[in-house]
Scaffold this motif. Structure first.
Motif, PDB file in Angstrom:
ATOM      1  N   LEU A 150       0.658  -1.637   0.318  1.00 52.50           N
ATOM      2  CA  LEU A 150       0.126   0.256   0.006  1.00 52.50           C
ATOM      3  C   LEU A 150       0.954   1.129  -0.491  1.00 52.50           C
ATOM      4  O   LEU A 150       0.707   2.030  -0.675  1.00 52.50           O
ATOM      5  N   GLY A 151       1.927   1.173   0.890  1.00 50.38           N
ATOM      6  CA  GLY A 151       2.838   2.383   0.805  1.00 50.38           C
ATOM      7  C   GLY A 151       3.741   2.765  -0.069  1.00 50.38           C
ATOM      8  O   GLY A 151       3.616   4.126  -0.998  1.00 50.38           O
ATOM      9  N   PHE A 152       3.758   2.010  -1.275  1.00 49.20           N
ATOM     10  CA  PHE A 152       4.380   2.059  -2.709  1.00 49.20           C
ATOM     11  C   PHE A 152       3.730   1.895  -3.872  1.00 49.20           C
ATOM     12  O   PHE A 152       4.182   3.146  -4.560  1.00 49.20           O
ATOM     13  N   LEU A 153       2.256   1.619  -3.572  1.00 52.67           N
ATOM     14  CA  LEU A 153       1.248   1.704  -4.811  1.00 52.67           C
ATOM     15  C   LEU A 153       0.593   3.656  -4.107  1.00 52.67           C
ATOM     16  O   LEU A 153       0.847   4.405  -5.325  1.00 52.67           O
ATOM     17  N   ALA A 154       1.060   3.817  -2.592  1.00 52.05           N
ATOM     18  CA  ALA A 154      -0.125   5.446  -2.456  1.00 52.05           C
ATOM     19  C   ALA A 154       1.511   6.452  -3.086  1.00 52.05           C
ATOM     20  O   ALA A 154       1.620   7.608  -3.853  1.00 52.05           O
ATOM     21  N   TRP A 155       2.885   5.780  -3.077  1.00 52.91           N
ATOM     22  CA  TRP A 155       4.162   6.936  -3.728  1.00 52.91           C
ATOM     23  C   TRP A 155       4.466   7.120  -4.857  1.00 52.91           C
ATOM     24  O   TRP A 155       4.673   7.564  -5.056  1.00 52.91           O
ATOM     25  N   LEU A 156       4.048   5.688  -5.902  1.00 56.82           N
ATOM     26  CA  LEU A 156       4.784   5.516  -7.233  1.00 56.82           C
ATOM     27  C   LEU A 156       3.344   5.904  -7.943  1.00 56.82           C
ATOM     28  O   LEU A 156       3.207   5.906  -9.194  1.00 56.82           O
ATOM     29  N   HIS A 157       1.374   5.257  -7.458  1.00 54.10           N
ATOM     30  CA  HIS A 157       0.566   5.536  -7.946  1.00 54.10           C
ATOM     31  C   HIS A 157       0.541   4.498  -9.286  1.00 54.10           C
ATOM     32  O   HIS A 157       0.255   5.095 -10.215  1.00 54.10           O
ATOM     33  N   LYS A 158       1.267   3.499  -9.219  1.00 54.12           N
ATOM     34  CA  LYS A 158       1.777   2.973 -10.186  1.00 54.12           C
ATOM     35  C   LYS A 158       1.028   0.861  -9.926  1.00 54.12           C
ATOM     36  O   LYS A 158       1.309   0.641  -8.829  1.00 54.12           O
TER      37      LYS A 158
END
Length: 399
Positions: free
Chosen positions: A119-127
């Motif tokens: 979830l963290g990387f999804l929120a950060w990278l938006h990919k």
């Protein structure tokens, strides 16, 4: 200073193979990423991880904590696949060899970390591809943790089953031992009750025949001796036959019942005549009152042993055996003259006290009570009274 136990030889092998494989991969130029720090820096996390493999059994939680920092540090270098693989082994070992609390906590923690990373990387990278980072995190942490939990559960279940099997075997052995002891005690009671009366009569009358120079007395004593010898031999043969024939088709021998008390009294009267003894039976049971076979056998044996003791030890007089049926219990009493002055005409036969023990055991095994000892009689003399109360179940007492 903390001293760790000597590592297991399998752990030494894993550490050596991991270190050698990691160094070989670095020498061949194998890398997992283009990290911030290049060159031989990748060997530092690799060496630390290999050293922690030596503690995977002896200090699994310590190895996992330090290994987590090492695998994070590896992400800042060009990376080594061997370092990551050894980290997954540390996670697995921490669950398998750690404390029960750690085994429950680590799978949950790694699962939450995997979700948080995704979830963290999804929120950060938006990919959407950022979710793959969470999947990779789960593969190197959550998957080995759950695998270790499954293996540990199976191992604990196998150990519990082995322990139950050992306990069952131990209980079976205890039951067998108790059964053997109980059977030996039962055989001892039967052997004593079957033979003691005959041998006591033989001892008393043979002594009388040897000590009295009277042909009539000697002839009478020899007759009693022969009768008791024949009866005792027949009883011994019957008992030996029962012990030898243990087959499933063997027919059970008929146990003596209270109906045979008249014959028992007559035999006691013959055996005790030389000692000035007479015997009487008072059966106060109601007509048609049925008794269970174990109760009848116990009552018969108690009367039999009491009469034998009277022949050996009672003073001249009348020995009285009485039976009473109260509806809830069968009362058995045998009273004999005791220490009322004057020596017996014939010497006493020796006794060991096993008869009293056997009578008490018979009563207790049926849930009843037993007492014996001297008591004052109504005419001022003393008597030796044996009293047994053998309880009946309600359904049996009304049969």
């Amino acid at each position: 200073m903390t001293r760790f136990p000597r590592p297991h030889h399998h752990d030494v092998t894993i550490a050596a193979v991991g270190l050698l494989g990691g160094v070989t991969g670095w020498a061949l130029g194998l890398r997992t990423q283009g990290g911030l720090i290049g060159g031989p820096a990748v060997l530092v996390p690799l060496t630390v991880m290999a050293g922690l493999e030596l503690l995977r059994r002896t200090a699994p939680q310590f190895a996992l904590v330090v290994g987590t920092f090492a695998v994070v540090a590896d992400q800042f270098t060009t990376g080594s696949l061997v370092t990551v693989l050894m980290f997954t082994d540390l996670v697995y070992a921490a669950v398998l060899y750690g404390t029960p609390a750690a085994a429950r906590r680590i799978p949950i923690t790694t699962g939450l970390i995997s979700v948080a990373v995704a979830l963290g990387f999804l929120a950060w990278l938006h990919k959407p591809e950022a979710l793959l980072i969470g999947v990779i995190t789960a593969v190197i942490s959550f998957a080995p943790a759950t695998t270790g939990a499954l293996v540990r559960n199976h191992r604990d279940a196998a150990e519990a089953a082995t322990l139950r099997a050992e306990q069952t075997a131990l209980l079976a052995e205890l039951d067998r031992t108790q059964a053997v002891v109980a059977e030996r005690a039962r055989m001892a009671r039967e052997l004593h009750d079957l033979v003691a009366g005959h041998l006591s009569a033989i001892a008393i009358h043979s002594t009388a025949a040897l000590s009295l120079d009277d042909p009539a007395t000697t002839r009478t004593a020899l007759g009693v001796i022969r009768t008791n010898s024949v009866d005792g031999l027949a009883e011994m043969r019957r008992l030996i036959g029962l012990l030898r024939d243990s087959g499933a088709t063997a027919e059970p021998a008929a146990a003596p019942t209270l109906a045979a008390l008249d014959a028992l009294i007559a035999q006691a009267r013959t055996n005790g005549a030389a000692g000035g003894l007479d015997f009487a039976l008072h059966d106060r049971r109601p007509e048609g009152a049925a008794l269970p076979a174990p109760i009848e056998l116990a009552a018969y044996r108690i009367v039999q042993e009491s009469l034998t003791n009277a022949v050996k030890h009672a003073s001249p007089g009348t020995v009285t055996a009485s039976l009473a049926h109260t509806g809830r219990a069968l009362l058995v009493e045998v009273s004999s003259p005791y220490g009322n002055g004057g020596a017996r005409p014939e010497p006493r036969a020796p006794g060991s006290g096993a008869g009293l023990v056997g009578m008490r055991e018979r009563a207790v095994l049926l849930g009843g009570s037993f007492s014996s000892g001297p008591e004052p009689a109504r005419d001022g003399t003393k008597i030796w009274r044996v009293r047994a109360e053998l309880p009946l179940r309600e359904s049996e007492s009304q049969a």
